[in-house]
Design a protein around this motif. Structure first.
Motif, PDB file in Angstrom:
ATOM      1  N   CYS A 113       1.115  -1.206  -0.184  1.00 13.11           N
ATOM      2  CA  CYS A 113      -0.385  -0.518   0.143  1.00 13.11           C
ATOM      3  C   CYS A 113       1.005   1.602   0.117  1.00 13.11           C
ATOM      4  O   CYS A 113       1.754   1.421   0.217  1.00 13.11           O
ATOM      5  N   LEU A 114       0.520   1.627  -0.478  1.00 16.44           N
ATOM      6  CA  LEU A 114       1.405   3.839  -0.167  1.00 16.44           C
ATOM      7  C   LEU A 114      -0.224   4.259  -0.152  1.00 16.44           C
ATOM      8  O   LEU A 114      -1.083   4.046  -0.136  1.00 16.44           O
ATOM      9  N   VAL A 115       0.539   5.229   1.409  1.00 16.02           N
ATOM     10  CA  VAL A 115      -0.195   5.936   2.209  1.00 16.02           C
ATOM     11  C   VAL A 115       0.424   7.586   1.962  1.00 16.02           C
ATOM     12  O   VAL A 115       0.890   7.721   2.677  1.00 16.02           O
ATOM     13  N   SER A 116      -0.853   8.477   1.823  1.00 18.55           N
ATOM     14  CA  SER A 116      -0.431   9.801   1.380  1.00 18.55           C
ATOM     15  C   SER A 116      -1.139  10.629   2.807  1.00 18.55           C
ATOM     16  O   SER A 116      -2.313  10.051   3.124  1.00 18.55           O
ATOM     17  N   GLY A 117      -0.041  11.920   3.595  1.00 20.45           N
ATOM     18  CA  GLY A 117      -1.421  11.966   4.798  1.00 20.45           C
ATOM     19  C   GLY A 117      -1.340  10.988   5.869  1.00 20.45           C
ATOM     20  O   GLY A 117      -1.921  11.135   6.859  1.00 20.45           O
ATOM     21  N   ALA A 118       0.369  10.671   5.966  1.00 20.84           N
ATOM     22  CA  ALA A 118       0.732   9.157   6.546  1.00 20.84           C
ATOM     23  C   ALA A 118       0.630  10.004   8.160  1.00 20.84           C
ATOM     24  O   ALA A 118       0.492   8.566   9.018  1.00 20.84           O
ATOM     25  N   THR A 119       1.028  11.100   8.544  1.00 21.47           N
ATOM     26  CA  THR A 119       1.250  11.834   9.739  1.00 21.47           C
ATOM     27  C   THR A 119       0.278  12.429  10.020  1.00 21.47           C
ATOM     28  O   THR A 119       0.179  12.885  11.641  1.00 21.47           O
ATOM     29  N   GLY A 120      -1.426  12.243   9.611  1.00 24.30           N
ATOM     30  CA  GLY A 120      -2.201  13.160   9.593  1.00 24.30           C
ATOM     31  C   GLY A 120      -3.224  12.155  10.743  1.00 24.30           C
ATOM     32  O   GLY A 120      -3.132  10.552  11.139  1.00 24.30           O
ATOM     33  N   PHE A 121      -4.162  12.710  11.231  1.00 23.91           N
ATOM     34  CA  PHE A 121      -4.935  12.411  12.688  1.00 23.91           C
ATOM     35  C   PHE A 121      -5.432  10.989  11.720  1.00 23.91           C
ATOM     36  O   PHE A 121      -5.147   9.823  12.664  1.00 23.91           O
ATOM     37  N   ILE A 122      -5.660  10.698  10.744  1.00 19.34           N
ATOM     38  CA  ILE A 122      -6.363   9.012   9.602  1.00 19.34           C
ATOM     39  C   ILE A 122      -5.470   8.623   9.584  1.00 19.34           C
ATOM     40  O   ILE A 122      -4.909   7.096   9.765  1.00 19.34           O
ATOM     41  N   GLY A 165       5.988   9.342  -7.342  1.00 21.32           N
ATOM     42  CA  GLY A 165       6.980   9.145  -8.603  1.00 21.32           C
ATOM     43  C   GLY A 165       6.841   7.924  -8.669  1.00 21.32           C
ATOM     44  O   GLY A 165       6.052   7.099  -8.142  1.00 21.32           O
ATOM     45  N   GLU A 166       6.753   7.322  -9.660  1.00 21.45           N
ATOM     46  CA  GLU A 166       7.152   5.637 -10.027  1.00 21.45           C
ATOM     47  C   GLU A 166       8.111   5.001  -9.329  1.00 21.45           C
ATOM     48  O   GLU A 166       8.205   3.538  -8.773  1.00 21.45           O
ATOM     49  N   LYS A 167       9.073   5.464  -8.544  1.00 21.42           N
ATOM     50  CA  LYS A 167       9.559   4.939  -7.389  1.00 21.42           C
ATOM     51  C   LYS A 167       8.826   4.451  -6.663  1.00 21.42           C
ATOM     52  O   LYS A 167       8.633   3.013  -5.444  1.00 21.42           O
ATOM     53  N   GLN A 168       8.813   5.459  -5.648  1.00 19.69           N
ATOM     54  CA  GLN A 168       7.256   5.669  -4.937  1.00 19.69           C
ATOM     55  C   GLN A 168       5.980   4.099  -4.877  1.00 19.69           C
ATOM     56  O   GLN A 168       5.564   3.561  -3.548  1.00 19.69           O
ATOM     57  N   LEU A 169       5.579   4.426  -6.396  1.00 19.45           N
ATOM     58  CA  LEU A 169       4.343   3.611  -6.587  1.00 19.45           C
ATOM     59  C   LEU A 169       4.945   2.307  -6.781  1.00 19.45           C
ATOM     60  O   LEU A 169       3.986   1.454  -7.257  1.00 19.45           O
ATOM     61  N   SER A 170       6.127   1.755  -7.451  1.00 25.06           N
ATOM     62  CA  SER A 170       6.091   0.618  -7.637  1.00 25.06           C
ATOM     63  C   SER A 170       6.384  -0.852  -6.873  1.00 25.06           C
ATOM     64  O   SER A 170       6.432  -0.848  -5.173  1.00 25.06           O
ATOM     65  N   GLY A 171       5.070  -1.632  -7.797  1.00 22.30           N
ATOM     66  CA  GLY A 171       4.578  -2.519  -6.620  1.00 22.30           C
ATOM     67  C   GLY A 171       3.282  -2.220  -6.085  1.00 22.30           C
ATOM     68  O   GLY A 171       3.484  -3.515  -5.596  1.00 22.30           O
ATOM     69  N   VAL A 172       2.888  -1.212  -5.606  1.00 25.53           N
ATOM     70  CA  VAL A 172       1.765  -1.032  -4.525  1.00 25.53           C
ATOM     71  C   VAL A 172       0.583  -1.165  -5.367  1.00 25.53           C
ATOM     72  O   VAL A 172       0.268  -1.090  -6.213  1.00 25.53           O
ATOM     73  N   ASP A 173       0.125  -2.331  -5.078  1.00 26.15           N
ATOM     74  CA  ASP A 173      -1.512  -2.724  -5.184  1.00 26.15           C
ATOM     75  C   ASP A 173      -2.148  -1.693  -5.016  1.00 26.15           C
ATOM     76  O   ASP A 173      -3.780  -1.510  -5.641  1.00 26.15           O
ATOM     77  N   VAL A 174      -2.072  -0.791  -3.152  1.00 24.93           N
ATOM     78  CA  VAL A 174      -3.182   0.204  -3.146  1.00 24.93           C
ATOM     79  C   VAL A 174      -3.091   1.537  -2.432  1.00 24.93           C
ATOM     80  O   VAL A 174      -2.252   0.944  -1.924  1.00 24.93           O
ATOM     81  N   VAL A 175      -3.818   2.693  -3.270  1.00 23.58           N
ATOM     82  CA  VAL A 175      -3.031   3.837  -2.378  1.00 23.58           C
ATOM     83  C   VAL A 175      -4.551   4.203  -1.583  1.00 23.58           C
ATOM     84  O   VAL A 175      -5.747   4.131  -2.052  1.00 23.58           O
ATOM     85  N   PHE A 176      -4.020   4.705  -0.561  1.00 25.65           N
ATOM     86  CA  PHE A 176      -4.746   5.409   0.356  1.00 25.65           C
ATOM     87  C   PHE A 176      -4.456   7.148  -0.089  1.00 25.65           C
ATOM     88  O   PHE A 176      -3.490   7.545   0.245  1.00 25.65           O
ATOM     89  N   HIS A 177      -5.646   8.106  -0.348  1.00 27.28           N
ATOM     90  CA  HIS A 177      -5.223   9.556  -0.755  1.00 27.28           C
ATOM     91  C   HIS A 177      -6.175  10.317   0.609  1.00 27.28           C
ATOM     92  O   HIS A 177      -6.800   9.910   0.362  1.00 27.28           O
ATOM     93  N   LEU A 178      -5.285   9.847   1.439  1.00 33.05           N
ATOM     94  CA  LEU A 178      -5.540  10.536   2.535  1.00 33.05           C
ATOM     95  C   LEU A 178      -5.267  12.304   2.945  1.00 33.05           C
ATOM     96  O   LEU A 178      -5.506  13.205   3.154  1.00 33.05           O
ATOM     97  N   ALA A 179      -4.257  13.197   2.571  1.00 25.63           N
ATOM     98  CA  ALA A 179      -3.509  14.359   2.332  1.00 25.63           C
ATOM     99  C   ALA A 179      -4.512  15.025   1.668  1.00 25.63           C
ATOM    100  O   ALA A 179      -5.192  14.912   0.559  1.00 25.63           O
ATOM    101  N   GLY A 180      -4.744  16.419   2.851  1.00 26.31           N
ATOM    102  CA  GLY A 180      -5.397  17.555   1.789  1.00 26.31           C
ATOM    103  C   GLY A 180      -5.630  18.569   3.073  1.00 26.31           C
ATOM    104  O   GLY A 180      -5.007  18.648   4.094  1.00 26.31           O
ATOM    105  N   ILE A 181      -5.534  19.641   2.702  1.00 20.68           N
ATOM    106  CA  ILE A 181      -5.792  20.897   2.998  1.00 20.68           C
ATOM    107  C   ILE A 181      -7.658  20.881   3.407  1.00 20.68           C
ATOM    108  O   ILE A 181      -8.511  21.259   2.910  1.00 20.68           O
ATOM    109  N   ALA A 182      -7.489  21.296   5.303  1.00 24.97           N
ATOM    110  CA  ALA A 182      -8.883  20.579   5.672  1.00 24.97           C
ATOM    111  C   ALA A 182      -9.243  22.362   6.504  1.00 24.97           C
ATOM    112  O   ALA A 182      -8.498  21.849   7.070  1.00 24.97           O
ATOM    113  N   HIS A 183     -10.021  23.312   6.461  1.00 17.07           N
ATOM    114  CA  HIS A 183     -10.574  23.811   7.256  1.00 17.07           C
ATOM    115  C   HIS A 183      -9.578  24.789   7.755  1.00 17.07           C
ATOM    116  O   HIS A 183      -9.197  25.275   8.556  1.00 17.07           O
ATOM    117  N   GLN A 184      -8.783  25.626   6.682  1.00 16.77           N
ATOM    118  CA  GLN A 184      -7.392  25.805   7.145  1.00 16.77           C
ATOM    119  C   GLN A 184      -7.396  27.331   6.919  1.00 16.77           C
ATOM    120  O   GLN A 184      -8.382  27.707   5.446  1.00 16.77           O
TER     121      GLN A 184
END
Length: 319
Positions: free
Chosen positions: A3-12, A55-74
């Protein structure tokens, strides 16, 4: 599964990474500054989606992307919401499709559905045009993902969580916790909001990763099925810190007046403090429950002792 997780240090994101780590699932964790994940061996990789692409390196072999990163109520310009919540989402989805990712899970928000026009529970198709930059950027992302990946072999899942609660999350209700501890009168029994426990939300995401719903785009609301008024939240907070129940005694007009003064001082934006505290915003996750045979395990009362012991901070991004 990788898996790849964006926004990994956020609350979720922290909870997603923790559960993946507990299950022995390999994952790549991304954060804007490469922050540390407590209790998880994986270091996060610094990727600022406002100016960089995955980039391709981070996504190499990844089956699932959890896209959690974003700006919220700032307090950010509309262009920042568009860049991070909209354009970066499309860029990551495109890179994932090229890399052969099987499942792309995008964490949107019920705010993408616009403001409610009544007190009924809203379903996925019951939408109005969002008025704020956050909701608009989420809605734009949803529409473009639907347009681009309707016939894609990649399974694209768009989740719209209601207000997410749990220990260690920042936001507006921290003030309510302090006020309850200080002996604030009980709010009147007005309004009600849908919410969902962070643990339940993450369990849904991991279930979708393990058993994808198939190619194309699916959109589901996620909530725990309850309605929480300000008075209900107040009672749960008092109970969690060992205080007995109390009655409402200040009339609603006093609360409205007090909220108006706070708005005049702090200038909160499009939604007034009174609306945030006493408004009605209810949703239904019946479609998700039917599709996954899923049921929420937790309610706010189950989590409140831990939340209060953590100082009660809240996440209003889904919000």
């Amino acid at each position: 599964m990788k898996c790849l997780v964006s926004g990994a240090t956020g609350f979720i994101g922290r909870e997603v990474c923790r559960q993946l780590d507990d299950r022995g699932v390999s994952f790549v964790a991304l954060s804007r500054s490469g922050g540390f994940l407590a209790g998880v061996d994986n270091p996060t990789l610094p990727v600022d989606l406002a100016v960089e692409q995955v980039g391709e390196k981070q996504l190499s072999g990844v089956d699932v992307v959890f896209h959690l990163a974003g700006i919220a109520h700032q307090k950010a310009p509309a262009s920042a919401y568009e860049q991070v919540n909209f354009r970066a989402t499309l860029g990551l989805a495109a890179a994932a499709a090229v890399a052969g990712v099987k499942v792309f899970i995008y964490l949107s928000s019920v705010k993408a559905m616009g403001d409610p026009r009544g007190s009924e529970r809203r379903t996925e198709d019951n939408c109005t045009e969002p008025c704020d930059p956050y909701g608009l950027s989420k809605r734009q992302s949803e529409l473009e993902l639907q347009a681009q990946y309707a016939d894609s072999p990649m399974s694209v899942v768009i989740l719209r969580p209601a207000l997410v609660y749990g220990a260690g999350v920042a936001g507006n209700f921290h003030l309510l916790s302090r006020a309850v501890r200080a002996g604030m009168p009980r709010p009147p029994e007005l309004g009600g909001r849908s919410m969902v426990a962070r643990e339940d939300l993450v369990n849904v995401m991991l279930a979708l990763a393990a058993k994808p719903p198939g190619p194309g785009v699916k959109i589901w609301i996620v909530c725990d099925g309850n309605s929480y008024s300000a008075g209900c939240i107040y009672d749960l907070m008092r109970s969690a810190i060992g205080k007995p129940p109390t009655r409402s005694w200040l009339p609603a007009w006093v609360w409205r007046w007090g909220c108006a003064i706070r708005d005049f001082i702090s200038r909160p934006g499009l939604e007034s403090t009174y609306s945030k505290v006493f408004g009605t915003e209810l949703y239904s996750s019946a479609a998700l429950e039917s599709a996954l045979s899923w049921r929420p395990r937790l309610a706010l009362g189950d989590c409140m002792p831990e939340i209060m012991s953590d100082g009660l901070q809240w996440d209003d991004s889904a919000k």
